[in-house]
Design a protein around this motif. Structure first.
Motif, mmCIF file in Angstrom:
data_model
loop_
_atom_site.group_PDB
_atom_site.id
_atom_site.type_symbol
_atom_site.label_atom_id
_atom_site.label_comp_id
_atom_site.label_asym_id
_atom_site.label_seq_id
_atom_site.Cartn_x
_atom_site.Cartn_y
_atom_site.Cartn_z
ATOM 1 N N VAL A 119 0.832 -1.257 -0.267
ATOM 2 C CA VAL A 119 -0.273 0.413 -0.161
ATOM 3 C C VAL A 119 0.718 1.222 0.331
ATOM 4 N N SER A 120 1.886 1.118 1.040
ATOM 5 C CA SER A 120 2.755 2.568 1.241
ATOM 6 C C SER A 120 2.915 3.329 -0.144
ATOM 7 N N ARG A 121 3.747 1.837 -0.617
ATOM 8 C CA ARG A 121 4.686 2.146 -1.555
ATOM 9 C C ARG A 121 4.228 2.715 -3.328
ATOM 10 N N ARG A 122 2.539 2.034 -3.254
ATOM 11 C CA ARG A 122 1.355 2.223 -4.356
ATOM 12 C C ARG A 122 1.431 3.774 -3.697
ATOM 13 N N ARG A 123 0.832 3.938 -2.665
ATOM 14 C CA ARG A 123 1.247 5.392 -2.262
ATOM 15 C C ARG A 123 1.785 6.080 -2.725
ATOM 16 N N THR B 293 -5.136 -2.790 1.472
ATOM 17 C CA THR B 293 -4.484 -4.597 0.304
ATOM 18 C C THR B 293 -5.215 -5.367 1.998
ATOM 19 N N GLY B 294 -6.158 -5.054 2.284
ATOM 20 C CA GLY B 294 -7.475 -5.185 3.245
ATOM 21 C C GLY B 294 -8.220 -6.456 2.431
ATOM 22 N N TYR B 295 -8.608 -5.417 0.997
ATOM 23 C CA TYR B 295 -9.744 -6.184 0.073
ATOM 24 C C TYR B 295 -9.236 -7.607 -0.670
ATOM 25 N N VAL B 296 -7.380 -7.696 -0.951
ATOM 26 C CA VAL B 296 -7.266 -8.691 -1.486
ATOM 27 C C VAL B 296 -7.100 -9.955 -1.052
ATOM 28 N N LEU B 297 -7.376 -10.987 0.375
ATOM 29 C CA LEU B 297 -7.607 -11.658 1.008
ATOM 30 C C LEU B 297 -9.637 -12.064 0.847
ATOM 31 N N LEU B 298 -9.962 -10.510 0.727
ATOM 32 C CA LEU B 298 -11.063 -11.110 0.278
ATOM 33 C C LEU B 298 -11.900 -11.709 -0.970
ATOM 34 N N VAL B 299 -11.287 -10.791 -2.093
ATOM 35 C CA VAL B 299 -11.703 -11.268 -3.252
ATOM 36 C C VAL B 299 -11.019 -12.823 -3.196
ATOM 37 N N ALA B 300 -9.887 -12.734 -3.243
ATOM 38 C CA ALA B 300 -9.336 -14.206 -3.151
ATOM 39 C C ALA B 300 -10.249 -15.870 -2.630
ATOM 40 N N LYS B 301 -10.861 -15.323 -1.026
ATOM 41 C CA LYS B 301 -12.017 -15.646 -0.590
ATOM 42 C C LYS B 301 -13.037 -16.216 -1.791
ATOM 43 N N MET B 302 -12.548 -15.253 -2.511
ATOM 44 C CA MET B 302 -14.471 -14.901 -3.034
ATOM 45 C C MET B 302 -13.933 -16.053 -4.849
ATOM 46 N N ALA B 303 -12.569 -15.440 -4.957
ATOM 47 C CA ALA B 303 -12.149 -15.999 -6.356
ATOM 48 C C ALA B 303 -12.841 -17.547 -6.360
ATOM 49 N N THR B 304 -11.973 -18.627 -5.853
ATOM 50 C CA THR B 304 -11.481 -19.648 -5.250
ATOM 51 C C THR B 304 -13.004 -20.335 -5.175
ATOM 52 N N VAL B 305 -14.348 -19.556 -4.670
ATOM 53 C CA VAL B 305 -15.521 -19.725 -5.181
ATOM 54 C C VAL B 305 -16.258 -19.822 -6.302
ATOM 55 N N LYS B 306 -16.024 -18.855 -6.895
ATOM 56 C CA LYS B 306 -16.321 -18.340 -8.356
ATOM 57 C C LYS B 306 -15.395 -20.078 -9.170
ATOM 58 N N ALA B 307 -14.332 -20.446 -8.819
ATOM 59 C CA ALA B 307 -13.550 -21.321 -9.663
ATOM 60 C C ALA B 307 -14.158 -22.394 -9.422
#
Lengths: 228, 294
Positions: free
Chosen positions: A21-25, A160-174
């Motif tokens: 996050v910090s580097r990105r910002r 980046t707190g959203y990264v894990l959330l979307v990952a948890k959903m992505a594998t269910v979509k899979a």
């Protein structure tokens, strides 16, 4: 006046060296200095009948919310008017997939609060819901696309707190995608169209996903802020 | 250009930045008026390398862990696929063999992908105990490294039902392991965050396939509770329960999913748990696979 609010996002995406996050910002900030003028004013002209999905993480969450709006509309219809030849097992799992999409959609909506896009009209005409092949083919198409969307969007979040959330959903979509593929054609949880020769599922840019999703959405949307 | 302002912005973005370098005073000292404006980008670059460059070690060890899991999965499927295949009674029946062939080949691709990535990052890729091949190009089949019966506790390769139970647990745990490692990959060095997600979703496809086979295995119709997704913390068999602890979580980002409205009323705990896979930390994953390693 043409305002390209996507430019600062693009700037970050193309940097390719961000570390967190910090580097990105920081790069966002540094990019503004380097580009001298890439940071644009906040005024924006959006036609009254066009909905703007927001900026930054809000735009990214709204983008996923849009995908979920299409998926919930799709499975609601698929359950309300199920295809001919539906087995008891398929009936149960079709309802499950609908309920999972509702969980995803409502969570994203809750996170977005009043920044959620509303009044979105979906278009389900690509599917003939009475037909098993059409329904399952489109289910697999949408789920494969959702996997690619979730995999491709994670790297763009500032929080980046959203990264894990979307990952948890992505594998269910899979899981959904493989299931729909497999009951359509046995023994095909994947094929070379979605998993490449390195064993990687697709990761698509938000702009590419929006282009693929456009037949399913009637509402005019301004999503120029999404990474390309 | 106001350099102090840049430092303030960095500080805002990352309050710990000075612990990662050597204190604000030192930065200011080194970047004081002595630094020519033209040299500033280089000076800044070296500062950031110092602050964030060491994360490469974490990235490599994370990928090594992933590679270890892929070796385990590949060897499991390769052994299962070839058990009895030269006789009339193969472990995996003809109807299911094409699907398992795809899974096995994709696990092998994951091994090759991770080996190459680790090699590119400058480290020697992990090899399992007793492996004698080349760490980058060798055949990943290593029968001397594993005992998938866990010293006789499971009838893994003599009973198809047991094979399916363990396959489901290994895939589900693989997904959880990848998700548990994502916090180490947030920097997306060489695109590894995205790659890890791309691999995890392929494991999601595998899990779905195996679970669907299980759903119809050995029953006249189908097993109602066995689905392509994980319902609460319901395991394929009782001894595999530890692989599913925490899967019944229904709170995401501080929101209890069961407080949200679904198609009919509130979203059920079952649906709320199925809709999200849950991460698992490295130590737990290691404890779960330990009994299969020699």
């Amino acid at each position: 006046m043409k305002l390209d609010l996507g430019s600062d996002n693009k700037q970050i995406a193309e940097t390719g060296v961000m570390h967190d996050v910090s580097r990105r910002r920081f790069l966002q900030f540094a990019g503004g200095i380097a580009g001298a003028g890439l940071i644009v004013s906040s005024c924006r002209k959006t036609p009254p009948d066009t909905q703007f999905i927001g900026r930054g993480d809000t735009a990214l969450i709204n983008y996923l919310y849009l995908i979920e709006l299409v998926l919930t509309a799709f499975y609601t219809q698929a359950n309300n008017t199920p295809y001919y030849g539906l087995t008891e097992s398929e009936l149960q799992l079709l309802a499950d997939m609908r309920d999972h999409e509702y969980a995803h959609r409502e969570l994203l909506k809750k996170i977005l609060g009043d920044t959620a896009i509303n009044r979105v009209v979906t278009n389900l005409s690509p599917t003939t819901f009475a037909d098993r092949t059409s329904t399952l083919t489109n289910s697999a198409f949408l789920e494969d696309l959702a996997v690619a969307a979730y995999n491709g969007v994670a790297q763009h979040f500032t929080d980046t707190g959203y990264v894990l959330l979307v990952a948890k959903m992505a594998t269910v979509k899979a899981r959904h995608a493989a299931y729909s593929r497999d009951i359509l054609t046995a023994n095909t949880p994947s094929d070379s169209g979605v998993v490449n020769n390195m064993g990687l599922d697709r990761a698509m840019s938000p702009q590419a996903v929006m282009a693929a999703l456009s037949p399913w959405i009637e509402t005019k949307l301004d999503y120029t802020t999404l990474p390309g | 250009m106001n350099f102090n302002h840049i430092l303030q912005e960095i500080e805002k973005a990352d309050p710990e930045v000075y612990e990662k370098v050597s204190g604000r005073r030192n930065i200011l000292k080194s970047f004081g008026s002595k630094v020519a404006l033209a040299a500033l980008p280089i000076a800044l670059g070296s500062m950031f390398k110092k602050a964030y460059g060491k994360t490469t070690g974490t990235v490599i060890s994370t990928l090594q862990f992933a590679l270890e899991l892929e070796y385990l999965e590949y060897n499991f499927y390769h052994t299962g696929y070839n058990t009895g295949s030269n006789t009339t009674a193969s472990l995996i029946p003809a109807n299911d063999r094409p699907g398992f062939a795809i899974i096995e080949s994709e696990e092998k691709m994951h091994i090759n992908f991770l080996r190459t990535t680790i090699d590119t990052l400058g480290a020697v890729p992990f090899t399992p105990n007793g492996y004698t091949g080349d760490p980058i190009t060798g055949n990943p089949y290593s029968p001397a490294s594993y005992d998938f019966t866990a010293h006789g506790a499971f009838t893994t390769f003599s009973n198809y039902g047991s094979f399916l139970d363990l396959a489901a647990a290994l895939e589900d745990t693989g997904i959880r392991a990848y998700q548990g490692q994502l916090p180490n990959l947030l920097a997306n060095t060489n695109g590894v965050l995205t790659s890890a997600m791309q691999i995890a979703s392929v494991e999601g496809r595998h899990a779905s396939f195996v679970r669907l086979v299980r759903r119809f295995y050995n029953t006249p119709t189908f097993q109602y509770g066995n689905k392509p997704w994980i319902t609460t913390n319901f395991p394929p068999s009782v001894p595999l329960q530890p692989n599913y602890m925490g899967e019944d979580n229904t709170v995401q980002k501080g929101v209890d999913i069961t407080s949200l409205t679904g198609f009919t009323g509130y979203i059920t705990p079952a649906a709320a748990s199925e809709a999200f896979d849950e991460p698992m930390d490295e130590a737990t994953v290691r404890s779960l696979i330990a009994s299969f390693k020699l």
